[in-house]
Write a protein that holds these residues in place. Structure first.
Motif, PDB file in Angstrom:
ATOM      1  N   ALA A 115       5.959  -8.332   0.892  1.00  0.00           N
ATOM      2  CA  ALA A 115       4.818  -7.415   1.051  1.00  0.00           C
ATOM      3  C   ALA A 115       3.543  -8.234   0.981  1.00  0.00           C
ATOM      4  O   ALA A 115       3.285  -8.917  -0.023  1.00  0.00           O
ATOM      5  CB  ALA A 115       4.836  -6.359  -0.048  1.00  0.00           C
ATOM      6  N   LEU A 116       2.759  -8.183   2.054  1.00  0.00           N
ATOM      7  CA  LEU A 116       1.514  -8.953   2.141  1.00  0.00           C
ATOM      8  C   LEU A 116       0.358  -8.059   1.715  1.00  0.00           C
ATOM      9  O   LEU A 116      -0.101  -7.215   2.490  1.00  0.00           O
ATOM     10  CB  LEU A 116       1.305  -9.437   3.569  1.00  0.00           C
ATOM     11  N   GLY A 117      -0.059  -8.178   0.478  1.00  0.00           N
ATOM     12  CA  GLY A 117      -1.203  -7.408   0.007  1.00  0.00           C
ATOM     13  C   GLY A 117      -0.810  -6.090  -0.628  1.00  0.00           C
ATOM     14  O   GLY A 117       0.330  -5.628  -0.544  1.00  0.00           O
ATOM     15  N   ARG A 118      -1.807  -5.496  -1.251  1.00  0.00           N
ATOM     16  CA  ARG A 118      -1.574  -4.326  -2.093  1.00  0.00           C
ATOM     17  C   ARG A 118      -1.119  -3.084  -1.321  1.00  0.00           C
ATOM     18  O   ARG A 118      -0.147  -2.432  -1.735  1.00  0.00           O
ATOM     19  CB  ARG A 118      -2.885  -4.050  -2.846  1.00  0.00           C
ATOM     20  N   PRO A 119      -1.780  -2.731  -0.199  1.00  0.00           N
ATOM     21  CA  PRO A 119      -1.328  -1.513   0.490  1.00  0.00           C
ATOM     22  C   PRO A 119       0.138  -1.604   0.913  1.00  0.00           C
ATOM     23  O   PRO A 119       0.887  -0.632   0.790  1.00  0.00           O
ATOM     24  CB  PRO A 119      -2.266  -1.415   1.700  1.00  0.00           C
ATOM     25  N   ALA A 120       0.555  -2.783   1.396  1.00  0.00           N
ATOM     26  CA  ALA A 120       1.965  -2.926   1.801  1.00  0.00           C
ATOM     27  C   ALA A 120       2.873  -2.796   0.582  1.00  0.00           C
ATOM     28  O   ALA A 120       3.893  -2.090   0.611  1.00  0.00           O
ATOM     29  CB  ALA A 120       2.183  -4.279   2.478  1.00  0.00           C
ATOM     30  N   ALA A 121       2.488  -3.456  -0.511  1.00  0.00           N
ATOM     31  CA  ALA A 121       3.317  -3.411  -1.723  1.00  0.00           C
ATOM     32  C   ALA A 121       3.411  -1.984  -2.249  1.00  0.00           C
ATOM     33  O   ALA A 121       4.499  -1.506  -2.616  1.00  0.00           O
ATOM     34  CB  ALA A 121       2.732  -4.337  -2.782  1.00  0.00           C
ATOM     35  N   GLN A 122       2.275  -1.289  -2.272  1.00  0.00           N
ATOM     36  CA  GLN A 122       2.285   0.080  -2.813  1.00  0.00           C
ATOM     37  C   GLN A 122       3.063   1.028  -1.929  1.00  0.00           C
ATOM     38  O   GLN A 122       3.751   1.920  -2.409  1.00  0.00           O
ATOM     39  CB  GLN A 122       0.850   0.569  -3.035  1.00  0.00           C
ATOM     40  N   THR A 123       2.958   0.823  -0.616  1.00  0.00           N
ATOM     41  CA  THR A 123       3.712   1.685   0.303  1.00  0.00           C
ATOM     42  C   THR A 123       5.207   1.492   0.085  1.00  0.00           C
ATOM     43  O   THR A 123       5.982   2.457   0.045  1.00  0.00           O
ATOM     44  CB  THR A 123       3.365   1.326   1.771  1.00  0.00           C
ATOM     45  N   LEU A 124       5.612   0.235  -0.044  1.00  0.00           N
ATOM     46  CA  LEU A 124       7.050  -0.032  -0.165  1.00  0.00           C
ATOM     47  C   LEU A 124       7.574   0.358  -1.544  1.00  0.00           C
ATOM     48  O   LEU A 124       8.673   0.909  -1.658  1.00  0.00           O
ATOM     49  CB  LEU A 124       7.313  -1.515   0.103  1.00  0.00           C
ATOM     50  N   LEU A 125       6.800   0.085  -2.576  1.00  0.00           N
ATOM     51  CA  LEU A 125       7.310   0.315  -3.940  1.00  0.00           C
ATOM     52  C   LEU A 125       6.963   1.698  -4.462  1.00  0.00           C
ATOM     53  O   LEU A 125       7.441   2.098  -5.526  1.00  0.00           O
ATOM     54  CB  LEU A 125       6.782  -0.765  -4.885  1.00  0.00           C
ATOM     55  N   GLN A 126       6.097   2.398  -3.728  1.00  0.00           N
ATOM     56  CA  GLN A 126       5.722   3.759  -4.124  1.00  0.00           C
ATOM     57  C   GLN A 126       5.183   3.806  -5.549  1.00  0.00           C
ATOM     58  O   GLN A 126       5.528   4.714  -6.320  1.00  0.00           O
ATOM     59  CB  GLN A 126       6.945   4.693  -4.001  1.00  0.00           C
ATOM     60  N   SER A 127       4.430   2.778  -5.899  1.00  0.00           N
ATOM     61  CA  SER A 127       3.788   2.804  -7.218  1.00  0.00           C
ATOM     62  C   SER A 127       2.549   1.919  -7.167  1.00  0.00           C
ATOM     63  O   SER A 127       2.369   1.143  -6.222  1.00  0.00           O
ATOM     64  CB  SER A 127       4.753   2.302  -8.290  1.00  0.00           C
ATOM     65  N   GLU A 128       1.691   2.072  -8.155  1.00  0.00           N
ATOM     66  CA  GLU A 128       0.492   1.235  -8.260  1.00  0.00           C
ATOM     67  C   GLU A 128       0.916  -0.220  -8.433  1.00  0.00           C
ATOM     68  O   GLU A 128       1.800  -0.508  -9.253  1.00  0.00           O
ATOM     69  CB  GLU A 128      -0.333   1.654  -9.480  1.00  0.00           C
ATOM     70  N   VAL A 129       0.325  -1.112  -7.668  1.00  0.00           N
ATOM     71  CA  VAL A 129       0.688  -2.523  -7.763  1.00  0.00           C
ATOM     72  C   VAL A 129      -0.597  -3.338  -7.859  1.00  0.00           C
ATOM     73  O   VAL A 129      -1.557  -3.077  -7.121  1.00  0.00           O
ATOM     74  CB  VAL A 129       1.472  -2.979  -6.506  1.00  0.00           C
ATOM     75  N   LYS A 130      -0.626  -4.290  -8.771  1.00  0.00           N
ATOM     76  CA  LYS A 130      -1.710  -5.284  -8.783  1.00  0.00           C
ATOM     77  C   LYS A 130      -1.081  -6.606  -8.361  1.00  0.00           C
ATOM     78  O   LYS A 130      -0.110  -7.061  -8.980  1.00  0.00           O
ATOM     79  CB  LYS A 130      -2.306  -5.409 -10.181  1.00  0.00           C
ATOM     80  N   ILE A 131      -1.630  -7.215  -7.321  1.00  0.00           N
ATOM     81  CA  ILE A 131      -1.000  -8.425  -6.777  1.00  0.00           C
ATOM     82  C   ILE A 131      -0.883  -9.495  -7.860  1.00  0.00           C
ATOM     83  O   ILE A 131       0.166 -10.132  -8.004  1.00  0.00           O
ATOM     84  CB  ILE A 131      -1.807  -8.976  -5.571  1.00  0.00           C
ATOM     85  N   ALA A 132      -1.950  -9.670  -8.650  1.00  0.00           N
ATOM     86  CA  ALA A 132      -1.944 -10.755  -9.643  1.00  0.00           C
ATOM     87  C   ALA A 132      -0.757 -10.642 -10.589  1.00  0.00           C
ATOM     88  O   ALA A 132      -0.149 -11.648 -10.958  1.00  0.00           O
ATOM     89  CB  ALA A 132      -3.251 -10.746 -10.411  1.00  0.00           C
ATOM     90  N   SER A 133      -0.401  -9.420 -10.973  1.00  0.00           N
ATOM     91  CA  SER A 133       0.709  -9.294 -11.923  1.00  0.00           C
ATOM     92  C   SER A 133       2.053  -9.104 -11.218  1.00  0.00           C
ATOM     93  O   SER A 133       3.105  -9.280 -11.845  1.00  0.00           O
ATOM     94  CB  SER A 133       0.447  -8.155 -12.922  1.00  0.00           C
ATOM     95  N   ALA A 134       2.035  -8.759  -9.939  1.00  0.00           N
ATOM     96  CA  ALA A 134       3.313  -8.546  -9.224  1.00  0.00           C
ATOM     97  C   ALA A 134       3.858  -9.847  -8.621  1.00  0.00           C
ATOM     98  O   ALA A 134       5.045  -9.959  -8.334  1.00  0.00           O
ATOM     99  CB  ALA A 134       3.120  -7.511  -8.111  1.00  0.00           C
ATOM    100  N   ARG A 135       2.977 -10.844  -8.451  1.00  0.00           N
ATOM    101  CA  ARG A 135       3.430 -12.125  -7.887  1.00  0.00           C
ATOM    102  C   ARG A 135       4.486 -12.768  -8.782  1.00  0.00           C
ATOM    103  O   ARG A 135       4.465 -12.604  -9.996  1.00  0.00           O
ATOM    104  CB  ARG A 135       2.262 -13.117  -7.784  1.00  0.00           C
TER     105      ARG A 135
END
Ligand code: URA
Length: 246
Positions: free
Chosen positions: A182-202
């Protein structure tokens, strides 16, 4: 281009040590689809009702083959993004790829050309791929969370990503990648269906319906935040290590 030149292009100096895969993968659960209809404003597009109709639409998309999917996306009027697009942008690459990269949504050049990541961010994405010996179209598929360009390249709204999600889900089911990035927050949030912060999800391996998913910075963000390219290189190494271990 040689690896050193690629790393220079990424703005990277020394080669970074590979992170160990996180011992405990975070596996967020995909919530049930909402049935809360709410109050709808007047619409000039066919908004998917988040009730039985929405479920029927998602179920129909979930049965589509590539040809039907291409047509459905090209003709889609399920959210307001259809109004200003030149064309919908389904995705590009190897439909049996091990690697699936998911961005946010088409920009102006992608809207014009009908292919994801063909502008400046796309050039950087290609360089990132090359840094781990990958190439667009060769064992790699590139898609977006939304298939139509958000006006002025704004971030897609939740109702827009929700309307488009069945297409992305179907692409994933058809491709059956070994790893989703997932490249960036909108992609990550769409796929994971939850709030995502890139810094902590990396540096963590998430789960998308049984497929490992890794989150990293969006190339457009990296173009604006050059120091974070070093972190992106760490993420690329982490991806490669995760794929090797899969
Ligand atoms: N940014 C994205 O997220 N996707 C594209 O296709 C282009 C730019």
């Amino acid at each position: 281009m040689r690896r050193e030149a690629l790393l220079r292009e990424l703005g990277l100096g020394p080669v970074w040590r590979l992170r160990q895969p996180a011992a405990e993968a975070t596996v967020p659960r995909v919530p049930e689809r909402s049935t809360d209809a709410g109050v709808s404003p007047p619409l000039t597009f066919d908004q998917p009702a988040p009730t039985d109709d929405g479920d029927d639409r998602a179920a129909a998309i979930a049965r589509m083959g590539w040809d039907e999917l291409k047509t459905a996306v090209a003709d889609c009027r399920a959210c307001g993004l259809c109004q200003a697009r030149q064309q919908a942008v389904l995705g590009v690459g190897d439909i049996e790829a091990d690697w699936l990269f998911v961005g946010e949504g088409p920009g102006a050049e992608e809207d014009e050309r009908g292919e994801p990541f063909v502008g400046q961010a796309g050039k950087l994405l290609d360089a990132m791929l090359a840094a781990i010996d990958l190439k667009r179209g060769e064992n790699v598929y590139i898609a977006n969370a939304v298939k139509c360009r958000p006006p002025n390249n704004r971030t897609p709204e939740p109702d827009e990503t929700a309307a488009c999600r069945p297409y992305l889900e179907r692409q994933i089911a058809l491709i059956r990648p070994k790893l989703i990035v997932a490249l960036g927050r909108p992609a990550a949030q769409t796929l994971l269906q939850s709030e995502v912060k890139i810094a902590s999800a990396r540096g963590r391996v998430f789960d998308f319906n049984g497929t490992p998913l890794i989150v990293t910075y969006h190339p457009a963000y990296l173009l604006r935040n050059l120091p974070d390219k070093a972190k992106a290189w760490e993420d690329l190494c982490f991806m490669r290590g995760t794929m090797k271990g899969s």
